[in-house]
Every structure is written in structure tokens, then in C-alpha cells.
Design an enzyme around this catalytic site. Structure first.
Site, PDB file in Angstrom:
ATOM      1  N   VAL A  63       0.834  -1.204   0.000  1.00 20.80           N
ATOM      2  CA  VAL A  63       0.000   0.000   0.000  1.00 20.80           C
ATOM      3  C   VAL A  63       0.874   1.262   0.000  1.00 20.80           C
ATOM      4  O   VAL A  63       0.589   2.226  -0.712  1.00 20.80           O
ATOM      5  CB  VAL A  63      -1.002   0.001   1.177  1.00 20.80           C
ATOM      6  CG1 VAL A  63      -1.815   1.291   1.195  1.00 20.80           C
ATOM      7  CG2 VAL A  63      -1.939  -1.199   1.065  1.00 20.80           C
ATOM      8  N   CYS A  64       1.957   1.244   0.740  1.00 25.79           N
ATOM      9  CA  CYS A  64       2.870   2.397   0.767  1.00 25.79           C
ATOM     10  C   CYS A  64       3.510   2.594  -0.603  1.00 25.79           C
ATOM     11  O   CYS A  64       3.694   3.719  -1.062  1.00 25.79           O
ATOM     12  CB  CYS A  64       3.965   2.191   1.813  1.00 25.79           C
ATOM     13  SG  CYS A  64       3.325   1.998   3.480  1.00 25.79           S
ATOM     14  N   ASP A  65       3.831   1.485  -1.240  1.00 26.84           N
ATOM     15  CA  ASP A  65       4.392   1.504  -2.586  1.00 26.84           C
ATOM     16  C   ASP A  65       3.401   2.163  -3.549  1.00 26.84           C
ATOM     17  O   ASP A  65       3.749   3.083  -4.286  1.00 26.84           O
ATOM     18  CB  ASP A  65       4.709   0.058  -2.994  1.00 26.84           C
ATOM     19  CG  ASP A  65       5.249  -0.054  -4.413  1.00 26.84           C
ATOM     20  OD1 ASP A  65       6.407   0.341  -4.634  1.00 26.84           O
ATOM     21  OD2 ASP A  65       4.512  -0.544  -5.283  1.00 26.84           O
TER      22      ASP A  65
END
Length: 175
Positions: A63-65
């Protein structure tokens, strides 16, 4: 140190955030972060530009990616706006991620040895990671928008952030 119990969840489990909650209208506190080349960077060095502060737990998670790639894409269309991605990842890992993702429009900054998490009230107690949160800071270094993502595994509402950057959102919406 102030604590907010159950402020966010990870896969439905409540987590506590440590630090003072930053609200719309607050003056953005300064913090010292570490750039990919290990130099220290003060947030106030960006004063005079609009800042999107995209805070993530780790670039090495899906998700951060996605979030950082999305903001990298959007950043190239924004004039006089600096997009900063802040995580507890080591600067080396952030640099590797930027290279692999071809991310040149966002600047990654590490809080691995700093107090950004507590200063901005987004340090997850017990995990030592930062919560997923987006702050928009205006040219005068005032907070105009805050989006604390309630479930760490969810992406932020990008449209709301972009509206806030363009001055179209009230800044009061929480998700």
C-alpha cells in the site's frame, strides 16, 4: 507524551498513536529528517512552497508503494508544490525504492533517527512505525489539510488530498 488510543487500526486491531495531534489551522512544526544521501533536511527548508507530506509505515509494503507511486505521478502535474514521503525506512532503502520505482517527482525522507513521528502525532506505539497520514502545508507553513487513514492497510483518498492542494477542500474531512 500524549497518546491517542485506538486512533487507527491495522487489519481491524486498534493501535495507539504517540505524540501531539496536528490539526488544520496549526502552524506546522519543524522536524529534522534524513535524505537519501544521509544529509539532514529540516521541513522548514521548504517554507514558501506548498507541501504535501505523505507519511507511510514502510515503502517496502504494497500500500505504501502504491501511495508513493501515485503521489509521484500527481507531483509532476503540480506547480510550486513539493511532495515529501516520510517513513522510518532507512535512507538506503528509500533510495533503492526510488530507483526501482523511477520516482523522481517525490522526495523521500527518513525519520529513522528523528522525532518526526512524535512531533506530528503519527508514531505507532509499540511498532515504531509511522501511521498512514497526509498533511498539506501552505506557503506560510500552516497546516491546511490532514487525512489520517483510519485503517493502516488502506490507501488515502487521493482526490481529497489533491483538492486540498488546489484549495478546493475544507480540510476538515477525516477518513
Amino acid at each position: 507524551m500524549a497518546e491517542r488510543n485506538g486512533a487507527i487500526t491495522m487489519k481491524g486491531n486498534p493501535l495507539t498513536l504517540t505524540g501531539h495531534e496536528i490539526k488544520v489551522g496549526d502552524n506546522a512544526p519543524d522536524a529534522t529528517l534524513v535524505a537519501n544521501d544521509l544529509s539532514e533536511v529540516k521541513l522548514t527548508s521548504f517554507k514558501g512552497k506548498k507541501i504535501v507530506l505523505s507519511v507511510v509505515p514502510s515503502l517496502d509494503t504494497p500500500v505504501c508503494d502504491l501511495q508513493t507511486k501515485r503521489f509521484n505521478k500527481e507531483a509532476s502535474n503540480l506547480k510550486d508544490v513539493v511532495v515529501l514521503t516520510v517513513s522510518k525506512d532507512l535512507p538506503f532503502a528509500q533510495k533503492r525504492w526510488c530507483g526501482a520505482a523511477g520516482a523522481t517527482a517525490v522526495k523521500t525522507l527518513s525519520d529513522f533517527r528523528g522525532n518526526f513521528g512524535e512531533t506530528y502525532g503519527v508514531l505507532i506505539k509499540g511498532l515504531g512505525l509511522l501511521a498512514r497520514c497526509v498533511f498539506v502545508i501552505d506557503e506560510k507553513f500552516q497546516v491546511t489539510y490532514v487525512q489520517l487513514v483510519k485503517e493502516v492497510a488502506s490507501e488515502p483518498n487521493y482526490d481529497e488530498v489533491l483538492k486540498a492542494v488546489k484549495g478546493e477542500a475544507c480540510g476538515c474531512e477525516h477518513h
